[in-house]
Design an enzyme around this catalytic site. Sequence first.
Site, PDB file in Angstrom:
ATOM      1  N   LYS A 198      38.119  59.297  54.619  1.00  0.00           N
ATOM      2  CA  LYS A 198      39.281  60.336  54.242  1.00  0.00           C
ATOM      3  C   LYS A 198      38.477  61.862  54.325  1.00  0.00           C
ATOM      4  O   LYS A 198      37.498  62.031  54.402  1.00  0.00           O
ATOM      5  CB  LYS A 198      39.488  59.766  52.871  1.00  0.00           C
ATOM      6  CG  LYS A 198      40.092  58.487  52.831  1.00  0.00           C
ATOM      7  CD  LYS A 198      40.686  58.109  51.332  1.00  0.00           C
ATOM      8  CE  LYS A 198      41.272  56.916  51.421  1.00  0.00           C
ATOM      9  NZ  LYS A 198      41.942  56.479  49.827  1.00  0.00           N
TER      10      LYS A 198
ATOM     11  N   TYR B  89      51.420  55.183  53.902  1.00  0.00           N
ATOM     12  CA  TYR B  89      51.424  55.090  52.404  1.00  0.00           C
ATOM     13  C   TYR B  89      52.843  54.548  51.944  1.00  0.00           C
ATOM     14  O   TYR B  89      52.994  54.770  50.749  1.00  0.00           O
ATOM     15  CB  TYR B  89      50.933  56.197  51.777  1.00  0.00           C
ATOM     16  CG  TYR B  89      49.283  56.079  51.974  1.00  0.00           C
ATOM     17  CD1 TYR B  89      48.477  55.012  51.415  1.00  0.00           C
ATOM     18  CD2 TYR B  89      48.561  57.127  52.484  1.00  0.00           C
ATOM     19  CE1 TYR B  89      47.179  55.047  51.602  1.00  0.00           C
ATOM     20  CE2 TYR B  89      47.238  56.838  52.801  1.00  0.00           C
ATOM     21  CZ  TYR B  89      46.448  56.136  52.025  1.00  0.00           C
ATOM     22  OH  TYR B  89      45.163  55.860  52.435  1.00  0.00           O
TER      23      TYR B  89
ATOM     24  N   ASN C   5      38.944  59.400  47.218  1.00  0.00           N
ATOM     25  CA  ASN C   5      37.948  58.212  47.327  1.00  0.00           C
ATOM     26  C   ASN C   5      37.164  57.970  48.221  1.00  0.00           C
ATOM     27  O   ASN C   5      36.881  56.687  48.382  1.00  0.00           O
ATOM     28  CB  ASN C   5      38.606  57.205  46.281  1.00  0.00           C
ATOM     29  CG  ASN C   5      39.794  56.587  46.992  1.00  0.00           C
ATOM     30  OD1 ASN C   5      40.174  56.949  47.956  1.00  0.00           O
ATOM     31  ND2 ASN C   5      40.353  55.406  46.408  1.00  0.00           N
TER      32      ASN C   5
ATOM     33  N   HIS D 279      38.955  54.010  52.798  1.00  0.00           N
ATOM     34  CA  HIS D 279      40.276  53.201  52.484  1.00  0.00           C
ATOM     35  C   HIS D 279      39.873  51.863  53.210  1.00  0.00           C
ATOM     36  O   HIS D 279      38.891  51.799  54.337  1.00  0.00           O
ATOM     37  CB  HIS D 279      41.464  53.766  53.273  1.00  0.00           C
ATOM     38  CG  HIS D 279      42.435  52.700  53.760  1.00  0.00           C
ATOM     39  ND1 HIS D 279      43.409  52.240  52.651  1.00  0.00           N
ATOM     40  CD2 HIS D 279      42.893  51.698  54.614  1.00  0.00           C
ATOM     41  CE1 HIS D 279      44.053  51.481  52.783  1.00  0.00           C
ATOM     42  NE2 HIS D 279      43.811  51.065  54.153  1.00  0.00           N
TER      43      HIS D 279
ATOM     44  N   GLU E  33      47.779  47.655  59.917  1.00  0.00           N
ATOM     45  CA  GLU E  33      47.443  49.099  59.791  1.00  0.00           C
ATOM     46  C   GLU E  33      46.247  49.393  61.143  1.00  0.00           C
ATOM     47  O   GLU E  33      46.458  50.421  61.682  1.00  0.00           O
ATOM     48  CB  GLU E  33      46.454  49.201  58.618  1.00  0.00           C
ATOM     49  CG  GLU E  33      47.237  48.900  57.210  1.00  0.00           C
ATOM     50  CD  GLU E  33      46.195  48.988  56.010  1.00  0.00           C
ATOM     51  OE1 GLU E  33      45.067  49.134  56.182  1.00  0.00           O
ATOM     52  OE2 GLU E  33      47.103  49.035  54.693  1.00  0.00           O
TER      53      GLU E  33
HETATM   54  P1  CMP Z   1      43.505  53.630  49.099  1.00  0.00           P
HETATM   55  O1  CMP Z   1      43.143  52.149  48.751  1.00  0.00           O
HETATM   56  O2  CMP Z   1      43.220  54.227  50.355  1.00  0.00           O
HETATM   57  O3  CMP Z   1      45.156  53.335  49.028  1.00  0.00           O
HETATM   58  C1  CMP Z   1      46.185  54.129  48.207  1.00  0.00           C
HETATM   59  C2  CMP Z   1      45.457  55.365  47.598  1.00  0.00           C
HETATM   60  O4  CMP Z   1      46.217  56.058  46.760  1.00  0.00           O
HETATM   61  C3  CMP Z   1      44.112  54.839  46.920  1.00  0.00           C
HETATM   62  O5  CMP Z   1      43.194  54.645  47.955  1.00  0.00           O
HETATM   63  C4  CMP Z   1      43.736  56.182  46.328  1.00  0.00           C
HETATM   64  O6  CMP Z   1      43.191  57.163  47.091  1.00  0.00           O
HETATM   65  C5  CMP Z   1      45.114  56.456  45.698  1.00  0.00           C
HETATM   66  N1  CMP Z   1      45.512  56.283  44.332  1.00  0.00           N
HETATM   67  C6  CMP Z   1      45.414  54.809  43.980  1.00  0.00           C
HETATM   68  N2  CMP Z   1      45.564  55.085  42.596  1.00  0.00           N
HETATM   69  C7  CMP Z   1      45.666  56.253  42.263  1.00  0.00           C
HETATM   70  C8  CMP Z   1      46.137  56.870  41.005  1.00  0.00           C
HETATM   71  N3  CMP Z   1      46.249  56.506  40.156  1.00  0.00           N
HETATM   72  N4  CMP Z   1      45.861  58.311  40.880  1.00  0.00           N
HETATM   73  C9  CMP Z   1      45.536  58.982  42.105  1.00  0.00           C
HETATM   74  N5  CMP Z   1      45.703  58.357  43.381  1.00  0.00           N
HETATM   75  C10 CMP Z   1      45.535  57.124  43.566  1.00  0.00           C
END
Ligand code: CMP
Length: 141
Positions: free
Chosen positions: A11, A51, A114, A117, A128
């Site tokens: 990311k 998303y 984070n 993915h 995807e």
């Molecule tokens: P990812 O697994 O790529 O897919 C959904 C994304 O939403 C996740 O990673 C996080 O980056 C984001 N995400 C999921 N939960 C939260 C949350 N509670 N607050 C902010 N971002 C979130």
Amino acid sequence: MKNNITFTMIKPDAVEKGYIGGILNKINEAGFKIIAMKLTKLTKDKASEFYKIHEEKPFFNDLIEYMTSGPIVSAVLNKENAVENFRKLIGSTNPEEAEEGTIRKLYAESISANAIHGSDSNENALIESKFHFNENELFNY
Ligand code: CMP
């Protein structure tokens, strides 16, 4: 449904901080073969479609802003039981809960930024992968 591929994105925060090499190293060391990969930047439309499942969530707009804030590395990875093995390698969505040695523990700064993915099911891994790559870009698959 085959269980040997998963889809990943490094990311924008992780790309910006120069973590591409470190993250790819962890992926290779864990035995994943890269069968497609590119450095790219998501448009708002493309990120929103990717998303879509989260569009009702309170963090949706921030998620789209963040995922379109800079380049990402998208890739398709091959290994037996790829989805499950890769989710173990990357660790919990929230890096504070991620196990030692996982990619998110090492490289993620928060639940929203984070670092990486990973697909959550074999079905989504295929959807995807095809969303980001043409069939002829998926080598050896
Ligand atoms: P990812 O697994 O790529 O897919 C959904 C994304 O939403 C996740 O990673 C996080 O980056 C984001 N995400 C999921 N939960 C939260 C949350 N509670 N607050 C902010 N971002 C979130």
